[in-house]
Write an enzyme that holds these catalytic residues in place. Sequence first.
Site, mmCIF file in Angstrom:
data_model
loop_
_atom_site.group_PDB
_atom_site.id
_atom_site.type_symbol
_atom_site.label_atom_id
_atom_site.label_comp_id
_atom_site.label_asym_id
_atom_site.label_seq_id
_atom_site.Cartn_x
_atom_site.Cartn_y
_atom_site.Cartn_z
ATOM 1 N N LYS A 18 0.885 -1.174 0.000
ATOM 2 C CA LYS A 18 0.000 0.000 0.000
ATOM 3 C C LYS A 18 0.920 1.221 0.000
ATOM 4 O O LYS A 18 0.896 2.051 0.910
ATOM 5 C CB LYS A 18 -0.926 -0.056 1.232
ATOM 6 C CG LYS A 18 -2.033 0.975 1.236
ATOM 7 C CD LYS A 18 -3.125 0.735 0.212
ATOM 8 C CE LYS A 18 -4.120 1.893 0.204
ATOM 9 N NZ LYS A 18 -5.128 1.779 -0.871
ATOM 10 N N ASP A 34 -2.346 -12.484 5.073
ATOM 11 C CA ASP A 34 -3.384 -13.201 5.808
ATOM 12 C C ASP A 34 -4.720 -13.049 5.068
ATOM 13 O O ASP A 34 -5.432 -14.029 4.795
ATOM 14 C CB ASP A 34 -3.473 -12.607 7.223
ATOM 15 C CG ASP A 34 -4.416 -13.379 8.126
ATOM 16 O OD1 ASP A 34 -4.710 -14.552 7.825
ATOM 17 O OD2 ASP A 34 -4.871 -12.803 9.136
HETATM 18 C C1 IPM Z 1 -3.697 -17.755 9.700
HETATM 19 C C2 IPM Z 1 -4.595 -17.397 10.859
HETATM 20 C C3 IPM Z 1 -3.753 -16.738 11.927
HETATM 21 C C4 IPM Z 1 -3.080 -15.531 11.312
HETATM 22 C C5 IPM Z 1 -4.512 -16.354 13.212
HETATM 23 C C6 IPM Z 1 -5.235 -17.540 13.817
HETATM 24 C C7 IPM Z 1 -3.616 -15.694 14.207
HETATM 25 O O1 IPM Z 1 -5.619 -16.575 10.439
HETATM 26 O O2 IPM Z 1 -2.786 -18.577 9.880
HETATM 27 O O3 IPM Z 1 -3.883 -17.218 8.608
HETATM 28 O O4 IPM Z 1 -3.679 -14.471 11.218
HETATM 29 O O5 IPM Z 1 -1.932 -15.649 10.907
HETATM 30 MN MN MN Z 2 -5.675 -16.252 8.293
#
Ligand code: IPM
Ligand code: MN
Length: 359
Positions: free
Chosen positions: A189, A245
Amino acid sequence: MQKQIVLLPGDGIGAEVIASAQEVLTAIANKADYSFSFETYDIGGVAVDKHGSPLPEETVSACSQADAVLLGAVGGPKWDQLPSHLRPERGLLGIRKALGLYANLRPVKGFPKLLDSSPLKEEIIQGSDLLIVRELTGGLYFGTPSERSKDGESVVDTLVYTKAEIERIVDKAFQSAQLRRKHLTSVDKANVLESSKLWREIVESKRASYPDVTVDHLLVDAAAMKLITNPSQFDVIVTENMFGDILSDEASVLTGSLGMLPSASLSESGIGLYEPAHGSAPDIAGKGIANPIAMILSAAMMLRYSLQMEQEAQAIETAVESIINQGYHTADLQVKEGQIVKTKEMTNLIVDFIQSIKL
Ligand code: IPM
Ligand code: MN
């Protein structure tokens, strides 16, 4: 040769899918004249219940001595109201940090047989085959302060990256691209965030070292759109922790289910942790209907990246593909044709296939 594998089933469907991966690995070991020793430790909500911490010290120490770690999933409504240091997710973030697992590789490849289970049009997702390289130990999920003010009227989260942290993940992504179709898309970004400006500069500075790789940059909002309007334009995507994520859950739509996406989290020291990209699915936990494929494919990634067993990794991948091609799938996939099977049956089908082939 015997390899030590630590199993961290965690919460929800974690234990069910870990059991499937263990069966598949045992089948591989029997074939390959190889042996794995499995030890199970607690993480996440179950660890909070048993030890008062989402990441007990003994879990960290067992993982750091292992050849590789397999993790199921963490979290669930039972622990949602706990203060943030006791949340199950802290266990997962903590083990990633403790083992230095900075590089999360999430391959996203649709199976032709399952294309109609995606809400996206078949002609859009056809041929999509990409790898998300997500930075895993920096950025917003780890920066401090991350807290609410004393009067409760404001909050702060902090996004920090060092140059070295960006450089190593960008190198990993360039190297991954060299092993694939040699196209790297860096997602940031940079029109708003200082961290993204540095990220983009570092990607640019690395170009010359990987002359065979074509590079482009995309802003994360546009990348989110292109991922579902024209996914086949992507080969390797590299991005920071939170963007990765979000984009990896989005990309799972290309495969029809989050239950199909494996991941590998790699460190500089060599230890690797392998886990499905899906969560603990508390709504279906204990029912025996979870899709074990993301976990089984994560075990294949473990053989490839931690144990240098490429042929065996491919055997697992071939087995999964073949069972899917025969029309079997778990209930999370909305496929018009084929047969719905439960976790155990799916695992047995994959194990039987492995037993039937030559390695
Ligand atoms: C993932 C999950 C995790 C993250 C969470 C559970 C902390 O969503 O492995 O993608 O955000 O990394
Ligand atoms: Mn995740």
